[in-house]
Design a protein around this motif. Structure first.
Motif, mmCIF file in Angstrom:
data_model
loop_
_atom_site.group_PDB
_atom_site.id
_atom_site.type_symbol
_atom_site.label_atom_id
_atom_site.label_comp_id
_atom_site.label_asym_id
_atom_site.label_seq_id
_atom_site.Cartn_x
_atom_site.Cartn_y
_atom_site.Cartn_z
ATOM 1 N N GLY A 27 -9.961 77.623 109.138
ATOM 2 C CA GLY A 27 -11.408 77.428 109.185
ATOM 3 C C GLY A 27 -11.821 76.219 109.989
ATOM 4 O O GLY A 27 -13.006 76.023 110.246
ATOM 5 N N GLU A 28 -10.861 75.425 110.396
ATOM 6 C CA GLU A 28 -11.194 74.226 111.166
ATOM 7 C C GLU A 28 -11.389 74.604 112.647
ATOM 8 O O GLU A 28 -10.633 75.409 113.206
ATOM 9 N N THR A 29 -12.380 74.015 113.235
ATOM 10 C CA THR A 29 -12.657 74.252 114.648
ATOM 11 C C THR A 29 -12.227 73.029 115.448
ATOM 12 O O THR A 29 -12.610 71.899 115.124
ATOM 13 N N PHE A 60 -6.441 82.859 116.068
ATOM 14 C CA PHE A 60 -7.543 81.944 116.336
ATOM 15 C C PHE A 60 -8.751 82.734 116.827
ATOM 16 O O PHE A 60 -8.607 83.796 117.431
ATOM 17 N N GLY A 110 -14.534 80.125 120.448
ATOM 18 C CA GLY A 110 -15.943 79.753 120.317
ATOM 19 C C GLY A 110 -16.554 79.489 121.679
ATOM 20 O O GLY A 110 -16.242 80.160 122.665
ATOM 21 N N THR A 160 -11.111 78.335 116.415
ATOM 22 C CA THR A 160 -11.096 78.183 114.959
ATOM 23 C C THR A 160 -9.903 78.944 114.411
ATOM 24 O O THR A 160 -9.732 80.143 114.707
ATOM 25 N N SER A 182 -17.084 73.744 111.583
ATOM 26 C CA SER A 182 -17.167 75.145 111.962
ATOM 27 C C SER A 182 -18.479 75.704 111.438
ATOM 28 O O SER A 182 -18.646 75.926 110.241
ATOM 29 N N LEU A 199 -19.543 72.041 118.305
ATOM 30 C CA LEU A 199 -18.810 71.444 117.180
ATOM 31 C C LEU A 199 -19.742 70.655 116.277
ATOM 32 O O LEU A 199 -19.452 70.436 115.109
#
Lengths: 589, 246
Positions: A148-150, A176, A179, A206, A311, A343
């Motif tokens: 879930g981390e961008t 992934f 974005g 992400t 995110s 971001l």
């Protein structure tokens, strides 16, 4: 048909059938020379002859080369009257370096028959080293990321010569989500004392699944233009002639980066707030609502702004608990990034809530729980509670029911009263059955037609009643009219002093009335009729004298001179009186 | 008990039964309204439909339409509001609900018809009927009573002229009413088909709440014309609600 002819046909048909089967072939071959320079591509052809339509076979992994399907073509040949058709599948083979590229023997199955090609070799000369032109690398800020981390990832192309043409670089990324992306091309950097061009493509990715994931490699296809070696030293070895005589040579050069391994882990379960729904980053929340002075059932538009870094794509608000006292309807959201990769920014949510109880005094939304990958801890973004004044519903028909306008969409209800549902009707009213409209029923047209028909019937009836019963009545009617007409003429003559006409009209009226009375047509009655017929019928003596006097006056008038006015008036009155008296005698025996 | 007494007693009993029945239906109606107010849409719909077995009223169809609307079933809501409008054409609230439901389906849907009319077709039909009876009665009285004959003959002539005017207006109202769409699509999966068979090719997916004109009927199928797309085809009867002319 003799046996020899049958045998001949049998052999011919068998030969044709056998030819069509035995004619199937599968060949692998190079389109051009079997030798290329490093960095160049060779074209491999897989030729299927008389096999019909064949889907492109998948090539096995080939050492030291990149393969790519380049398309299909068809070929029809007629040699010495023998027709054959071929389907050719083409593959681009790009060696990764100098040496030999071997295409193994390929086996395909066509219509149940296995066809095998011979192995091929491709000699790759040293050519030129693409690293002399430029290098492609993948830049990742960290190797440990959370689900879930961008994070931003850059593809960096460092080059000594600008390519003539280029395609945007591609990045293999399993596990992934890509974005937003930015590009920065063609600026110069001093690297190890050498001025080199640098292009950079940066994108936000992400992680969506846990595990050791490989990101990349990145690939970058370019076209470079080289001066052809064949013309070097010749009389036309000049850029001016080169552009017309083919002195330049285009060559496709593909650059590839090394992949990067990332360790992706899910946010820890320890200390995870119950409201956590997967938000990763660091956020703040701000809530506004309008109106706040409402009745039960009225919609309240709630706006929530979530700001921060992380995110935002999958960011959603936690749902209201079931016992919140509000009915929530699906809302809308929008994102306003404050940087190119998205971001950081502001995500705005708009939702309609409908209070269901008059006891509600404030609106508090559940906090947004998030995992902060930088601080490596969970956090809560909470908005302040908003005071509310909820009154009992004014709409008695739908106590506690949601305002229908709010149900019609996610937008706040418009103020136009025409756009709102009207309240329930409390009274059932008289129940009826659906019947056909009266204009389709016969009785209606009967009811419309009856009055005019009745008028016609009534008029006809009256006419029928008033009509003369027979010819005698008709004649009698006409004779009475004759009497009236003579009396009128008598009066007119008296007024105009025309004595003779006056007497004649009076005489005609008397004679006609006597004819009616005595039942005879016409006639010239004298005064004798008085004694013989009228007195026996009941004529009064006074009336008889008057009638007699009239007869005398009429006789006198023939011989005497003009009578006086008084005399004429008297005669007229006596004549009218006599006629009335005679009419009274009608019907008497 | 004499015959007359027996007749009066029977009439009173029948009237009492009717009153009790009406009272029960109003009670059921109140209960359905309560369910709707509590947001129990499915239950309210079921209760309203139960009352419909005893007859129709504008209030009943209007409230059933509200229940459908609030449960998100816009097609049935449009149908119920149209039925309510047929029964009570002067009810502004029903018209407003119908307008809102139609707007919910599509801003582009336009339906020709008697939305501006305030009389039902039956009411239009009774007006010229009354006029012709008044004209005839006045004429007859004028004939029978010569003393007031001239005044009554004036009434008769006036009523006769009124009959002609009202008859024309009623005929126009009938034409307009019969040009209104007869059907409302009440299911989201309704399709216009080339022929009256389930396996026939679908011409067009009909929007829920779309209003259609009947051109023909064959068994369980209607041949309809969709004014929005200007196309004709067959639909099954179970995906549409018929709006009777009244």
């Amino acid at each position: 048909m003799d046996r020899r002819r049958v045998a001949l046909w049998t052999v011919l048909v068998s030969w044709l059938l056998g030819f069509s089967i035995l004619g199937q072939s599968f060949t692998a071959q190079w389109e051009a020379a079997e030798t290329v320079a490093a960095g160049e591509s060779a074209m491999l052809q897989l030729v299927f002859t008389d096999c019909g339509q064949v889907s492109p076979p998948t090539l096995p992994p080939i050492d030291n080369a990149i393969t790519q399907y380049a398309g299909q073509s068809q070929e029809l040949r007629i040699v010495n009257g023998v027709r054959s058709s071929s389907v050719i599948h083409r593959y681009s083979i790009t060696p990764k370096g100098a040496g030999t590229v071997t295409i193994p023997s390929l086996t395909v199955t066509v219509e149940g028959q296995k066809l095998t090609s011979r192995p091929l070799r491709l000699q790759v000369g040293k050519g030129f080293d693409s690293s002399e032109i430029g290098t492609l690398s993948l830049e990742v800020p960290k190797s440990d990321v959370y689900v879930g981390e961008t994070i931003p990832v850059s593809i960096r192309f460092q080059f000594r010569h600008n390519p003539a043409r280029q395609e945007p670089p591609s990045l293999k990324m399993d596990g992934f989500l890509r974005g937003r992306q930015t590009s920065q091309e063609g600026h110069s950097e001093n690297i190890n004392g050498e001025a080199m061009g640098v292009a950079r493509w940066t994108m936000a990715i992400t992680a969506v699944k846990a595990g050791d994931l490989e990101l990349g490699p990145a690939e970058f296809q370019t076209i470079y233009v080289f001066q052809s070696r064949r013309r070097r030293g010749g009389p036309f070895d000049d850029p001016f002639f080169g552009q017309f005589l083919g002195g330049n040579e285009q060559r496709q050069i593909n650059f590839q980066s090394e992949p990067v391994r990332l360790h992706v882990i899910p946010p820890p379960t320890a200390g995870r707030p119950p409201q956590f729904n997967g938000a990763v980053g660091r956020f703040r929340m701000e809530i506004t609502a309008s109106p706040t002075n409402v009745s039960v059932g009225d919609p309240i538009t709630v706006k929530v702004k979530v700001t921060g870094r992380g995110s935002f794509d999958g960011l959603s608000l936690p749902e209201l608990p079931a016992d919140s006292g509000f009915q929530a309807y699906p809302g809308t959201n929008s994102f306003e990034p404050s940087d190119a990769l998205g971001l950081e920014g502001v995500k705005s949510f708009e939702q309609v809530l409908v209070p269901e109880r008059a006891t509600l005094r404030e609106l508090t939304l559940p906090p947004l729980a998030y995992w902060d990958p930088t601080a490596k801890r969970y956090g809560l973004a909470e908005g302040r509670s908003l005071p509310l004044n909820v009154r009992p519903s004014l709409n008695a028909a739908i106590p506690g029911g949601p305002s229908p306008a709010a149900l019609s969409g996610t937008n706040p209800p418009p103020q136009n009263p025409n756009s709102e549902l009207r309240p329930l009707k409390p009274d059932l009213g008289k129940l009826v059955q659906w019947t056909a409209p009266v204009v389709t029923q016969g009785w209606y047209y009967g009811a419309v037609a009856f009055p005019p028909l009745a008028v016609v019937a009534f008029s006809t009836f009256r006419w029928w009643q008033r009509r003369p019963k027979d010819c005698s009545e008709d004649l009698l009617s006409r004779r009475r009219s004759e009497v009236r007409a003579n009396l009128e003429a008598m009066k007119r003559s008296a007024e105009s002093r025309q004595a003779e006409d006056c007497y004649q009209a009076a005489n005609r009226a008397l004679q006609e009335q006597l004819g009616i009375l005595l039942g005879q047509l016409g006639g010239a009655y004298t005064e004798e009729i008085i004694e013989t017929a009228l007195v026996p019928r009941g004529l009064k003596a006074e009336a008889a004298d008057s009638l007699r006097d009239l007869f005398h006056a009429s006789a006198r008038a023939r011989f005497a001179g003009d009578p006086s006015v008084v005399e004429l008036d008297r005669i007229c009155q006596e004549a009218e009186q006599a006629v009335r008296e005679l009419q009274k005698l009608e019907g008497r025996p | 008990m004499s015959g007359l007494k027996r007749f009066i007693f029977g009439c009173l009993m029948a009237f009492s039964v009717f009153q009790i029945s009406a009272s029960d239906l109003q009670s059921d109606f109140d209960q359905a309204n309560r369910s709707l107010a509590q947001g129990k849409f499915a239950e309210a719909i079921r209760q309203y439909q139960g009352i419909l077995k005893s007859g129709s009223s504008a209030s009943l169809h209007n409230n059933l339409g509200l229940a459908f609307f609030q449960s998100g079933q816009i097609g049935p809501a449009v149908a119920q509001f149209r039925l309510a409008e047929r029964l009570s054409p002067r009810d502004g609230e029903v018209k407003a609900n119908l307008r809102l439901a139609r707007a919910k389906i599509s801003k582009s849907i336009t339906v020709d018809g008697m939305e501006g009319q305030t009389l039902s077709l039956n009411e239009w039909a009774l007006l010229p009927l009354g006029a012709i009876w008044i004209a005839t009665g006045s004429w007859l009285l004028s004939v029978m009573n010569p003393r007031t004959g001239s005044i009554l003959r004036g009434y008769a002539w006036g009523a006769g002229v009124l009959f002609v005017i009202l008859g024309g207006l009623a005929a126009r109202a009938a034409v307009v009413r019969y040009q209104e769409p007869d059907l409302v699509v009440v299911r989201p999966d309704a399709a216009l088909r080339q022929s009256p068979f389930p396996e026939a090719k679908s011409i067009l997916n009909l929007a829920e709440g779309a209003e259609l004109h009947i051109e023909n009927v064959r068994g369980e199928w209607f041949l309809v014309h969709d004014p929005a797309s200007d196309r004709s085809g067959w639909v099954r009867q179970d995906v549409v609600e018929r709006i009777p002319v009244r």
